[in-house]
Design a protein around this motif. Structure first.
Motif, mmCIF file in Angstrom:
data_model
loop_
_atom_site.group_PDB
_atom_site.id
_atom_site.type_symbol
_atom_site.label_atom_id
_atom_site.label_comp_id
_atom_site.label_asym_id
_atom_site.label_seq_id
_atom_site.Cartn_x
_atom_site.Cartn_y
_atom_site.Cartn_z
ATOM 1 N N ALA A 30 30.541 6.410 42.988
ATOM 2 C CA ALA A 30 29.234 6.645 43.151
ATOM 3 C C ALA A 30 29.006 8.039 44.364
ATOM 4 C CB ALA A 30 28.528 5.426 44.149
ATOM 5 N N LEU A 31 29.925 7.989 45.342
ATOM 6 C CA LEU A 31 30.111 8.937 46.148
ATOM 7 C C LEU A 31 30.476 10.354 45.484
ATOM 8 C CD1 LEU A 31 31.558 7.364 49.281
ATOM 9 C CD2 LEU A 31 29.159 8.213 49.265
ATOM 10 N N GLY A 32 31.178 10.341 44.496
ATOM 11 C CA GLY A 32 31.735 11.404 43.513
ATOM 12 C C GLY A 32 30.514 12.002 43.011
ATOM 13 N N THR A 33 29.685 11.017 42.363
ATOM 14 C CA THR A 33 28.607 11.726 41.717
ATOM 15 C C THR A 33 27.524 12.392 42.496
ATOM 16 O OG1 THR A 33 27.700 9.593 41.510
ATOM 17 C CG2 THR A 33 28.965 10.202 39.763
ATOM 18 N N TYR A 34 27.455 11.832 43.681
ATOM 19 C CA TYR A 34 26.481 12.668 44.611
ATOM 20 C C TYR A 34 26.886 14.013 44.875
ATOM 21 C CZ TYR A 34 25.509 14.690 49.154
ATOM 22 O OH TYR A 34 25.026 15.489 50.049
ATOM 23 N N HIS A 35 28.281 14.439 44.896
ATOM 24 C CA HIS A 35 28.489 15.828 45.255
ATOM 25 C C HIS A 35 28.308 16.606 44.114
ATOM 26 C CE1 HIS A 35 30.536 15.213 49.162
ATOM 27 N NE2 HIS A 35 30.794 14.046 48.530
ATOM 28 N N ILE A 36 27.830 16.234 42.794
ATOM 29 C CA ILE A 36 27.181 17.128 41.877
ATOM 30 C C ILE A 36 26.061 17.922 42.468
ATOM 31 C CG2 ILE A 36 26.097 17.255 39.700
ATOM 32 C CD1 ILE A 36 27.860 14.630 39.001
ATOM 33 N N TRP A 37 25.276 17.449 43.226
ATOM 34 C CA TRP A 37 24.100 17.825 43.549
ATOM 35 C C TRP A 37 24.198 19.118 44.789
ATOM 36 C CZ3 TRP A 37 20.858 17.472 39.911
ATOM 37 C CH2 TRP A 37 20.784 16.142 39.229
ATOM 38 N N PRO A 38 25.000 18.647 45.552
ATOM 39 C CA PRO A 38 25.316 19.862 46.536
ATOM 40 C C PRO A 38 25.912 21.196 45.881
ATOM 41 C CG PRO A 38 26.043 17.886 47.482
ATOM 42 C CD PRO A 38 25.472 17.667 46.158
ATOM 43 N N CYS A 39 26.966 20.739 44.763
ATOM 44 C CA CYS A 39 27.575 21.643 43.917
ATOM 45 C C CYS A 39 26.364 22.570 43.234
ATOM 46 C CB CYS A 39 28.566 21.395 42.961
ATOM 47 S SG CYS A 39 30.178 20.494 43.477
ATOM 48 N N TYR A 40 25.605 21.871 42.535
ATOM 49 C CA TYR A 40 24.354 22.565 41.880
ATOM 50 C C TYR A 40 23.521 23.622 42.964
ATOM 51 C CZ TYR A 40 19.916 23.255 39.462
ATOM 52 O OH TYR A 40 18.781 23.714 38.764
ATOM 53 N N ARG A 41 23.180 23.005 44.176
ATOM 54 C CA ARG A 41 22.356 23.851 44.885
ATOM 55 C C ARG A 41 23.284 24.977 45.411
ATOM 56 N NH1 ARG A 41 22.064 22.413 51.276
ATOM 57 N NH2 ARG A 41 20.350 24.110 51.897
ATOM 58 N N ALA A 42 24.629 24.600 45.826
ATOM 59 C CA ALA A 42 25.303 25.940 46.014
ATOM 60 C C ALA A 42 25.374 26.992 45.045
ATOM 61 C CB ALA A 42 26.804 25.473 46.499
ATOM 62 N N TYR A 43 25.553 26.650 43.784
ATOM 63 C CA TYR A 43 25.830 27.387 42.427
ATOM 64 C C TYR A 43 24.386 28.199 42.358
ATOM 65 C CZ TYR A 43 25.506 28.993 37.766
ATOM 66 O OH TYR A 43 25.266 29.726 36.438
ATOM 67 N N VAL A 44 23.466 27.633 42.592
ATOM 68 C CA VAL A 44 21.945 28.211 42.372
ATOM 69 C C VAL A 44 21.836 29.058 43.652
ATOM 70 C CG1 VAL A 44 19.521 27.961 42.818
ATOM 71 C CG2 VAL A 44 20.816 26.230 41.216
ATOM 72 N N ARG A 45 22.164 29.033 44.806
ATOM 73 C CA ARG A 45 22.088 29.757 45.775
ATOM 74 C C ARG A 45 22.997 30.946 45.621
ATOM 75 N NH1 ARG A 45 23.631 27.032 50.930
ATOM 76 N NH2 ARG A 45 23.085 28.720 52.027
ATOM 77 N N ILE A 46 24.106 30.853 45.145
ATOM 78 C CA ILE A 46 25.000 31.991 44.607
ATOM 79 C C ILE A 46 24.638 32.573 43.454
ATOM 80 C CG2 ILE A 46 27.149 32.581 43.902
ATOM 81 C CD1 ILE A 46 28.432 29.850 45.145
ATOM 82 N N SER A 47 24.056 32.380 42.426
ATOM 83 C CA SER A 47 23.638 32.951 41.312
ATOM 84 C C SER A 47 22.416 33.518 41.317
ATOM 85 C CB SER A 47 23.465 32.016 40.166
ATOM 86 O OG SER A 47 22.500 30.939 40.390
ATOM 87 N N GLN A 48 21.513 33.006 42.447
ATOM 88 C CA GLN A 48 20.432 33.890 42.716
ATOM 89 C C GLN A 48 20.186 34.560 44.060
ATOM 90 O OE1 GLN A 48 17.088 31.005 42.073
ATOM 91 N NE2 GLN A 48 17.870 30.367 40.266
ATOM 92 N N ASN A 49 21.358 34.569 44.767
ATOM 93 C CA ASN A 49 21.283 35.226 45.793
ATOM 94 C C ASN A 49 20.544 34.592 47.069
ATOM 95 O OD1 ASN A 49 22.926 37.125 47.577
ATOM 96 N ND2 ASN A 49 21.303 38.753 47.167
ATOM 97 N N ILE A 50 20.590 33.352 47.339
ATOM 98 C CA ILE A 50 19.716 32.673 48.079
ATOM 99 C C ILE A 50 20.324 32.288 49.226
ATOM 100 C CG2 ILE A 50 18.275 30.723 48.643
ATOM 101 C CD1 ILE A 50 17.631 30.778 45.515
#
Length: 128
Positions: free
Chosen positions: A74-94
């Motif tokens: 359960a805690l592992g799958t939670y970490h998918i969302w912060p990874c996604y947020r970080a990826y979007v911030r990197i890819s869109q330079n946010i």
């Protein structure tokens, strides 16, 4: 099984800093946010602190159980969302802060840390 509990300790350390940032400095997470958004961000910080309490309970238990494995998943799958947020911030330079120094190391560090947490928890959920 002590090694299998390591992700719970790391999670508690990592998410304490994040939780405190969301609770005490929500505007650094979402620049220009209004009062309603600040309340939601603070609530999210409280939720992160509650996951830390779960981690502390697991760390205090002497035995490694099926419940421990399920909580790791359960805690592992939670970490998918912060990874996604970080990826979007990197890819869109946010940047989260809008100006100055990035919050808690910035999106690249967030991606690395959350990928590591995800991997460790998934590994722990599979340990027999």
């Amino acid at each position: 099984m002590i090694l299998a509990k390591l992700p719970f300790a790391i999670h508690a350390l990592v998410e304490t800093a994040a939780a405190l940032s969301f609770i005490f400095n929500p505007e650094k997470q979402l620049p220009g946010c209004n009062t309603a958004a600040k309340l939601i961000l603070r609530q999210y910080g409280g939720l992160l602190l509650s996951t830390n309490l779960i981690c502390l309970v697991i760390l205090s238990e002497p035995n490694f159980t099926d419940t421990t494995r399920l909580l790791a998943a359960a805690l592992g799958t939670y970490h998918i969302w912060p990874c996604y947020r970080a990826y979007v911030r990197i890819s869109q330079n946010i940047e989260g802060t809008g100006k100055g120094k990035p919050v808690l190391g910035g999106p690249l560090l967030h991606l690395i840390v959350h990928l590591a947490c995800f991997g460790m928890f998934i590994w722990t959920s599979c340990v027999s």
